[in-house]
Design a protein around this motif. Structure first.
Motif, short mmCIF file in Angstrom:
data_model
loop_
_atom_site.label_atom_id
_atom_site.label_comp_id
_atom_site.label_asym_id
_atom_site.label_seq_id
_atom_site.Cartn_x
_atom_site.Cartn_y
_atom_site.Cartn_z
N ALA A 447 20.87 -75.58 2.72
CA ALA A 447 20.37 -75.42 4.09
C ALA A 447 21.49 -75.63 5.10
CB ALA A 447 19.23 -76.41 4.34
N ILE A 448 22.31 -76.66 4.91
CA ILE A 448 23.42 -76.93 5.83
C ILE A 448 24.41 -75.77 5.84
CG2 ILE A 448 25.41 -78.43 6.23
CD1 ILE A 448 23.70 -80.75 5.14
N ALA A 449 24.74 -75.26 4.65
CA ALA A 449 25.72 -74.17 4.57
C ALA A 449 25.20 -72.90 5.24
CB ALA A 449 26.05 -73.90 3.10
N LEU A 450 23.93 -72.57 5.00
CA LEU A 450 23.37 -71.35 5.58
C LEU A 450 23.24 -71.46 7.10
CD1 LEU A 450 20.58 -70.54 2.98
CD2 LEU A 450 22.73 -69.30 3.32
N LEU A 451 22.83 -72.62 7.58
CA LEU A 451 22.70 -72.80 9.02
C LEU A 451 24.07 -72.69 9.70
CD1 LEU A 451 20.75 -73.42 11.32
CD2 LEU A 451 21.19 -75.85 10.95
N GLN A 452 25.09 -73.25 9.06
CA GLN A 452 26.44 -73.16 9.60
C GLN A 452 26.88 -71.69 9.66
OE1 GLN A 452 29.11 -72.31 7.33
NE2 GLN A 452 30.87 -72.66 8.65
N ARG A 453 26.54 -70.91 8.64
CA ARG A 453 26.94 -69.50 8.62
C ARG A 453 26.20 -68.72 9.71
NH1 ARG A 453 29.92 -66.23 5.63
NH2 ARG A 453 29.34 -64.05 5.34
N TRP A 454 24.93 -69.04 9.92
CA TRP A 454 24.19 -68.36 10.97
C TRP A 454 24.78 -68.68 12.35
CZ3 TRP A 454 21.24 -64.50 12.18
CH2 TRP A 454 20.54 -64.51 13.38
N VAL A 455 25.14 -69.94 12.57
CA VAL A 455 25.73 -70.35 13.84
C VAL A 455 27.03 -69.59 14.09
CG1 VAL A 455 26.81 -72.28 15.06
CG2 VAL A 455 24.65 -72.62 13.87
N ARG A 456 27.81 -69.33 13.05
CA ARG A 456 29.14 -68.70 13.18
C ARG A 456 29.09 -67.19 12.92
NH1 ARG A 456 32.92 -70.07 9.67
NH2 ARG A 456 34.60 -69.82 11.20
N ARG A 457 27.91 -66.59 13.02
CA ARG A 457 27.75 -65.17 12.68
C ARG A 457 28.66 -64.26 13.49
NH1 ARG A 457 23.91 -67.08 15.76
NH2 ARG A 457 23.27 -65.95 17.65
N GLU A 458 28.87 -64.57 14.77
CA GLU A 458 29.73 -63.74 15.62
C GLU A 458 31.18 -63.83 15.15
OE1 GLU A 458 29.28 -61.75 18.18
OE2 GLU A 458 27.19 -62.05 18.80
N LYS A 459 31.67 -65.04 14.94
CA LYS A 459 33.06 -65.23 14.52
C LYS A 459 33.31 -64.62 13.14
CE LYS A 459 33.84 -69.47 17.19
NZ LYS A 459 34.20 -70.92 17.11
N LEU A 460 32.30 -64.62 12.30
CA LEU A 460 32.47 -64.07 10.96
C LEU A 460 32.29 -62.56 10.92
CD1 LEU A 460 30.46 -66.79 8.98
CD2 LEU A 460 32.95 -66.51 9.07
N GLY A 461 31.92 -61.97 12.05
CA GLY A 461 31.77 -60.52 12.11
C GLY A 461 30.51 -60.00 11.46
N LEU A 462 29.50 -60.86 11.33
CA LEU A 462 28.28 -60.44 10.63
C LEU A 462 27.40 -59.51 11.47
CD1 LEU A 462 27.23 -63.83 8.98
CD2 LEU A 462 28.66 -62.01 8.05
N VAL A 463 27.58 -59.53 12.79
CA VAL A 463 26.73 -58.73 13.65
C VAL A 463 27.30 -57.35 13.90
CG1 VAL A 463 25.79 -60.75 14.80
CG2 VAL A 463 27.79 -59.63 15.76
#
Length: 465
Positions: A447-463
């Protein structure tokens, strides 16, 4: 877009309210459908529990084995919802793209369903190599050899459920699940204990009742699609033999990591059943009861996660970054609110919940109830983690981000969760409670890892589309 598939934009409070309403319109029917589906499984447990603890233990191992496969394959084929949502968000009805994707998802339902059937037919071997008691393993094999025939209809029904939900008709999933509930009850009553001239079949009867329920569910979705004007126009059963390899590969690309992720999570809980079986049949029976309650509660965040796939997917197709984030956060907050209620029920009224399946005051059940209550106390504690990981996973799937979440799941559930569960169960006095503590830790880390990834979605280029 129609009124049933709204895409909101902007930063106003109205946009958040509109997104909340749209999410609840999707999540509500899907969560209720999930609860009803779990109620069908719980009904099977109620009938089987009255046959005796050995039969219940055998069936629980069989369901653990079969359930891991069916849930993972539902995740694979159900990933068609993300493709449908993206196509509609990008270009309106997108009839051709939706039809092709749905058809290929049904192809995969048949193909992988056949492979899963073969695995079930060899289930007795798996029971033996995992060290289960011979009598329990024998009952498991009987159940698996029959329940295998439910795979294909259940998987096709899952594809059609994803199709109708992504097209703004999630209430069909609820109505069909509600309609087949009495079918399952009558089937169990007649086949398990014998009635109307049909001989008593015991555990085998419960398995056949599940097969009948799966076939009826599939046929009900087919009828619903033909009777709904909007769904019928997609002609998803037309040219059913025509391959669309691009759509086939797209579903595999998104869905395979989803299937592996579900194997990691469902496999963790089902592997816990095998660990319990090595402790004792009493612990396994108590674990089965507690897990049924936890699984029922999970259907609410799971339904919200399904809605997140669709809502985020719509905005992903429309290339609206603000709306993507809004849809994901609304879904995550909704999940947290609802599991506070279910977690409280597990903590403060566990015996009332258990009374749905057994008589908690009966002398022969006292030891099993005591164990189940202790397991539910731990389950109540990890409800928040369970909700976050389920809904955040759905939001990321809406962005078609499935590979890294798969890695998180494998490491968190198995590298930490299962390892700790096995250690605490067999090398400390915690025994069965240690298994549940391990489950809780695995869920929390993911849960912690997935929430962190969602928070950083812009920086990771996911959008980026």
């Amino acid at each position: 877009m129609t009124a049933t598939l709204p895409i909101t934009s902007g930063h106003s409070a109205d946009s958040w309210r509109e997104e909340l309403a749209a999410t609840l319109r999707l999540a509500g029917p899907l969560a209720v459908a999930g609860l009803l589906q779990m109620a069908i499984g719980a009904m099977d447990v109620m009938f089987i529990a009255r046959l005796g603890p050995i039969e219940l233990a055998g069936a629980s191992l069989a369901v653990a084995f079969q359930g891991t496969m069916i849930w993972s394959l539902c995740g694979l084929t159900g990933s068609v919802a993300a493709l449908i949502a993206e196509a509609i968000g990008r270009r309106g009805p997108a009839i051709r793209e939706v039809r092709r994707a749905t058809r290929m998802a049904m192809w995969q339902a048949v193909l992988f369903g056949m492979l899963a059937m073969l695995a079930c037919f060899g289930g007795r071997w798996f029971m033996d190599i995992t060290g289960q008691e011979p009598e329990v393993a024998a009952h498991s094999a009987v159940y698996l050899n029959i329940i295998a025939w439910a795979f294909i209809p259940q998987l096709i029904a899952n594809v059609l459920r994803s199709f109708v939900s992504a097209l703004g008709r999630p209430f069909f999933a609820t109505m069909i699940a509600l309609a087949v509930l009495p079918v399952n009850f009558v089937g169990n009553y007649i086949l398990v204990f014998g009635a109307f001239g049909i001989p008593e079949m015991g555990l085998a009867g419960a398995a056949w009742a599940s097969v009948v329920t799966g076939v009826v569910t599939m046929l009900a979705f087919v009828v619903a699609i033909f009777r709904d004007r909007r769904l019928k126009r997609y002609y998803v059963f037309g040219n059913i033999w025509r391959p669309e390899w691009e759509a086939f590969r797209a579903i595999l690309k998104i869905g395979t990591p989803v299937a592996v992720t579900i194997v990691a999570e469902a496999g963790l809980f089902n592997a816990a059943a095998f660990l319990m079986g090595n402790i004792g049949a009493l612990e396994l029976a108590a674990h089965t009861l507690a897990l049924n309650i936890a699984a029922l509660a999970f259907q609410i965040p799971f339904g919200i996660g399904q809605a997140a796939v669709i809502r985020v997917g719509y905005h992903f197709g429309a290339k609206d970054r603000d709306a993507m984030g809004r849809a994901g956060w609304v879904a995550i907050l909704c999940g947290l609110v609802f599991v506070m209620i279910t977690g409280g029920a597990m903590l403060f009224m566990p015996r009332l919940l258990l009374s749905v399946w057994i008589d908690p005051e009966a002398p022969e059940n006292l030891a099993m109830v005591s164990l189940a209550v202790s397991y539910l106390a731990i389950a109540a504690a990890f409800q928040l983690s369970d909700a976050v990981q389920a809904v955040a996973m759905g939001a990321l799937r809406g962005l078609q981000d499935t590979r890294v979440p798969m890695a998180y799941a494998l490491l968190g559930y198995w590298g930490c969760g299962f390892t700790l569960a096995a250690y605490l169960a067999f090398y400390t006095p915690l025994a069965g409670r240690g298994i549940w503590i391990g489950l809780a830790l695995g869920l929390t880390l993911v849960a912690i890892a997935l929430l962190q990834r969602w928070v950083r979605r812009e920086k990771l280029g996911l959008v980026r589309h």
